[in-house]
Scaffold this motif. Structure first.
Motif, PDB file in Angstrom:
ATOM      1  N   GLU A 138       0.827  -1.198   0.000  1.00 39.57           N
ATOM      2  CA  GLU A 138       0.000   0.000   0.000  1.00 39.57           C
ATOM      3  C   GLU A 138       0.863   1.250   0.000  1.00 39.57           C
ATOM      4  O   GLU A 138       1.919   1.322   0.628  1.00 39.57           O
ATOM      5  CB  GLU A 138      -0.927  -0.001   1.213  1.00 39.57           C
ATOM      6  CG  GLU A 138      -1.961  -1.116   1.164  1.00 39.57           C
ATOM      7  CD  GLU A 138      -2.823  -1.194   2.400  1.00 39.57           C
ATOM      8  OE1 GLU A 138      -3.904  -1.797   2.315  1.00 39.57           O
ATOM      9  OE2 GLU A 138      -2.412  -0.656   3.452  1.00 39.57           O
ATOM     10  N   ALA A 139       0.391   2.276  -0.707  1.00 39.12           N
ATOM     11  CA  ALA A 139       1.163   3.509  -0.872  1.00 39.12           C
ATOM     12  C   ALA A 139       1.481   4.171   0.463  1.00 39.12           C
ATOM     13  O   ALA A 139       2.516   4.842   0.601  1.00 39.12           O
ATOM     14  CB  ALA A 139       0.394   4.477  -1.776  1.00 39.12           C
ATOM     15  N   SER A 140       0.621   3.985   1.446  1.00 44.22           N
ATOM     16  CA  SER A 140       0.835   4.626   2.749  1.00 44.22           C
ATOM     17  C   SER A 140       2.150   4.194   3.392  1.00 44.22           C
ATOM     18  O   SER A 140       2.738   4.948   4.186  1.00 44.22           O
ATOM     19  CB  SER A 140      -0.323   4.297   3.694  1.00 44.22           C
ATOM     20  OG  SER A 140      -1.535   4.795   3.203  1.00 44.22           O
ATOM     21  N   TYR A 141       2.620   2.988   3.070  1.00 39.63           N
ATOM     22  CA  TYR A 141       3.859   2.498   3.664  1.00 39.63           C
ATOM     23  C   TYR A 141       5.107   2.958   2.906  1.00 39.63           C
ATOM     24  O   TYR A 141       6.224   2.612   3.303  1.00 39.63           O
ATOM     25  CB  TYR A 141       3.828   0.970   3.753  1.00 39.63           C
ATOM     26  CG  TYR A 141       2.832   0.463   4.758  1.00 39.63           C
ATOM     27  CD1 TYR A 141       3.068   0.555   6.121  1.00 39.63           C
ATOM     28  CD2 TYR A 141       1.624  -0.107   4.349  1.00 39.63           C
ATOM     29  CE1 TYR A 141       2.141   0.098   7.048  1.00 39.63           C
ATOM     30  CE2 TYR A 141       0.688  -0.565   5.266  1.00 39.63           C
ATOM     31  CZ  TYR A 141       0.946  -0.459   6.612  1.00 39.63           C
ATOM     32  OH  TYR A 141       0.027  -0.902   7.523  1.00 39.63           O
ATOM     33  N   GLY A 142       4.927   3.712   1.842  1.00 36.83           N
ATOM     34  CA  GLY A 142       6.076   4.254   1.124  1.00 36.83           C
ATOM     35  C   GLY A 142       6.892   5.166   2.026  1.00 36.83           C
ATOM     36  O   GLY A 142       6.357   6.045   2.691  1.00 36.83           O
ATOM     37  N   GLY A 143       8.189   4.934   2.072  1.00 35.10           N
ATOM     38  CA  GLY A 143       9.058   5.736   2.927  1.00 35.10           C
ATOM     39  C   GLY A 143       9.113   5.267   4.366  1.00 35.10           C
ATOM     40  O   GLY A 143       9.853   5.836   5.183  1.00 35.10           O
ATOM     41  N   CYS A 144       8.334   4.238   4.696  1.00 36.27           N
ATOM     42  CA  CYS A 144       8.365   3.728   6.073  1.00 36.27           C
ATOM     43  C   CYS A 144       8.244   2.207   6.077  1.00 36.27           C
ATOM     44  O   CYS A 144       7.582   1.622   6.928  1.00 36.27           O
ATOM     45  CB  CYS A 144       7.295   4.375   6.933  1.00 36.27           C
ATOM     46  SG  CYS A 144       5.619   4.284   6.285  1.00 36.27           S
ATOM     47  N   ARG A 145       8.852   1.566   5.072  1.00 35.97           N
ATOM     48  CA  ARG A 145       8.966   0.110   5.048  1.00 35.97           C
ATOM     49  C   ARG A 145      10.439  -0.239   4.877  1.00 35.97           C
ATOM     50  O   ARG A 145      11.130   0.327   4.040  1.00 35.97           O
ATOM     51  CB  ARG A 145       8.101  -0.520   3.950  1.00 35.97           C
ATOM     52  CG  ARG A 145       8.566  -0.322   2.568  1.00 35.97           C
ATOM     53  CD  ARG A 145       7.796  -1.158   1.541  1.00 35.97           C
ATOM     54  NE  ARG A 145       6.469  -0.657   1.252  1.00 35.97           N
ATOM     55  CZ  ARG A 145       6.207   0.273   0.328  1.00 35.97           C
ATOM     56  NH1 ARG A 145       7.194   0.822  -0.368  1.00 35.97           N
ATOM     57  NH2 ARG A 145       4.964   0.646   0.115  1.00 35.97           N
ATOM     58  N   ALA A 146      10.923  -1.181   5.680  1.00 35.50           N
ATOM     59  CA  ALA A 146      12.349  -1.520   5.655  1.00 35.50           C
ATOM     60  C   ALA A 146      12.551  -3.016   5.787  1.00 35.50           C
ATOM     61  O   ALA A 146      11.704  -3.740   6.323  1.00 35.50           O
ATOM     62  CB  ALA A 146      13.085  -0.799   6.782  1.00 35.50           C
ATOM     63  N   TYR A 147      13.698  -3.462   5.277  1.00 30.07           N
ATOM     64  CA  TYR A 147      14.067  -4.879   5.341  1.00 30.07           C
ATOM     65  C   TYR A 147      15.518  -4.968   5.804  1.00 30.07           C
ATOM     66  O   TYR A 147      16.418  -4.381   5.181  1.00 30.07           O
ATOM     67  CB  TYR A 147      13.906  -5.534   3.970  1.00 30.07           C
ATOM     68  CG  TYR A 147      13.934  -7.049   4.005  1.00 30.07           C
ATOM     69  CD1 TYR A 147      12.765  -7.785   3.839  1.00 30.07           C
ATOM     70  CD2 TYR A 147      15.125  -7.757   4.204  1.00 30.07           C
ATOM     71  CE1 TYR A 147      12.777  -9.182   3.872  1.00 30.07           C
ATOM     72  CE2 TYR A 147      15.141  -9.137   4.246  1.00 30.07           C
ATOM     73  CZ  TYR A 147      13.973  -9.842   4.076  1.00 30.07           C
ATOM     74  OH  TYR A 147      13.990 -11.223   4.117  1.00 30.07           O
ATOM     75  N   ILE A 148      15.739  -5.702   6.891  1.00 32.65           N
ATOM     76  CA  ILE A 148      17.094  -5.935   7.394  1.00 32.65           C
ATOM     77  C   ILE A 148      17.542  -7.314   6.923  1.00 32.65           C
ATOM     78  O   ILE A 148      16.976  -8.331   7.310  1.00 32.65           O
ATOM     79  CB  ILE A 148      17.136  -5.849   8.931  1.00 32.65           C
ATOM     80  CG1 ILE A 148      16.710  -4.446   9.391  1.00 32.65           C
ATOM     81  CG2 ILE A 148      18.543  -6.180   9.442  1.00 32.65           C
ATOM     82  CD1 ILE A 148      16.619  -4.300  10.903  1.00 32.65           C
ATOM     83  N   LYS A 149      18.552  -7.338   6.071  1.00 32.45           N
ATOM     84  CA  LYS A 149      19.089  -8.588   5.547  1.00 32.45           C
ATOM     85  C   LYS A 149      20.119  -9.154   6.515  1.00 32.45           C
ATOM     86  O   LYS A 149      20.865  -8.408   7.151  1.00 32.45           O
ATOM     87  CB  LYS A 149      19.777  -8.356   4.197  1.00 32.45           C
ATOM     88  CG  LYS A 149      18.934  -7.668   3.148  1.00 32.45           C
ATOM     89  CD  LYS A 149      19.773  -7.436   1.892  1.00 32.45           C
ATOM     90  CE  LYS A 149      19.076  -6.603   0.859  1.00 32.45           C
ATOM     91  NZ  LYS A 149      19.905  -6.375  -0.337  1.00 32.45           N
ATOM     92  N   CYS A 150      20.168 -10.469   6.613  1.00 31.21           N
ATOM     93  CA  CYS A 150      21.191 -11.148   7.406  1.00 31.21           C
ATOM     94  C   CYS A 150      22.045 -11.971   6.447  1.00 31.21           C
ATOM     95  O   CYS A 150      21.568 -12.945   5.853  1.00 31.21           O
ATOM     96  CB  CYS A 150      20.549 -12.017   8.473  1.00 31.21           C
ATOM     97  SG  CYS A 150      19.714 -11.047   9.756  1.00 31.21           S
ATOM     98  N   LEU A 151      23.287 -11.564   6.296  1.00 32.65           N
ATOM     99  CA  LEU A 151      24.137 -12.077   5.224  1.00 32.65           C
ATOM    100  C   LEU A 151      24.520 -13.545   5.386  1.00 32.65           C
ATOM    101  O   LEU A 151      24.794 -14.224   4.403  1.00 32.65           O
ATOM    102  CB  LEU A 151      25.403 -11.221   5.113  1.00 32.65           C
ATOM    103  CG  LEU A 151      25.178  -9.736   4.811  1.00 32.65           C
ATOM    104  CD1 LEU A 151      26.518  -8.998   4.764  1.00 32.65           C
ATOM    105  CD2 LEU A 151      24.436  -9.557   3.489  1.00 32.65           C
TER     106      LEU A 151
END
Length: 255
Positions: free
Chosen positions: A189-202
């Motif tokens: 949803e557009a509302s989450y633009g700029g406030c969605r993140a993903y932390i990758k674990c290498l």
């Protein structure tokens, strides 16, 4: 951000909320009111991913919203699957437009699934069961999948004593939760633009970095990403680094 939002943190399959006991105090020390919850399908058979989604939405988040709280949802591993439908129309912007109090102001996935059925997608049941065999021992009659017991799989970079202690607390997980599909992805949803993140674990073994990258690239939206040089359980192996990364991401969210 004028005042810090609350944080709700959900671990994934087999794990109870107490596995987050090292990272929660660190987030609290940074000024956040932080809650850790266990998803409903841990230890309980015949719970579907839709049941978990309803539990997250109605029993974990909604009570906070009714107190007009602004919330960041942080999900690890399997918890990202039910979170995707659970967060539909829960952003504070969407709730405000409907005259509702509170809401989500951001979402953070930590080496977490973005697709349905723990990443296997819309394939035949037998194929899903075969794939899930990588993660543990399946008992179809009980509708449970028991976790792998080798330390390296989940806890390859975790102190051995801590890894053994955590492994001893794991519970079987509802098989139905990993076999049912989701069709709604609130994070798009557009509302989450700029406030969605993903932390990758290498160094993740259960969800290899190549698959993490594939999910992000195939999600259809843009994510703010960070990388941790850890295995699947950074809340145990690098809680300080994880808490600092979560804090940094929240401070950068466009709300």
């Amino acid at each position: 951000m004028a005042s810090k939002p609350d944080i709700v943190f959900l671990p994934g399959a087999w794990h109870s909320a107490n596995c987050l006991d090292k990272v929660v105090p660190l987030l609290t020390a940074k000024g956040y009111t932080t809650y850790a919850h266990t998803v409903k399908s841990v230890g309980v058979p015949h719970v579907t991913v839709q049941d978990d989604a309803a539990y997250i939405r109605d029993e974990i988040l909604e009570p906070l919203f009714q107190k007009d709280r602004r919330v960041i949802l942080v999900v690890h591993s399997y918890a990202g699957t039910p979170a995707a439908p659970a967060i539909k129309q829960l952003h504070v912007k969407d709730r405000k437009a409907k005259g509702q109090p509170g809401g989500l102001v951001g979402i953070i996935y930590v080496t977490s699934y973005l697709f349905s059925s723990a990443g296997f997608g819309a394939v035949e049941r037998e194929a899903k069961i075969q794939g899930l065999g990588t993660f543990g021992s399946i008992n179809i009659e009980e509708d449970l999948i028991y976790p792998r017991e080798d330390l390296e799989f989940f806890y390859g970079d975790v102190d051995e004593e801590m890894a053994k202690a955590t492994l001893s607390t794991l519970k079987p997980h509802s098989l139905s939760a990993l076999l049912t599909d989701i069709e709604e992805y609130g994070y798009r949803e557009a509302s989450y633009g700029g406030c969605r993140a993903y932390i990758k674990c290498l160094k993740d073994t259960p969800i290899p970095i190549m698959f993490q990258n594939h999910m992000i690239e195939s999600s259809g939206v843009t994510w703010e990403t960070r990388e941790l040089d850890t295995g699947h359980s950074p809340f145990l192996s690098q809680p300080e680094q994880l808490s600092s990364t979560i804090n940094e991401l929240i401070q950068g969210f466009k709300i």
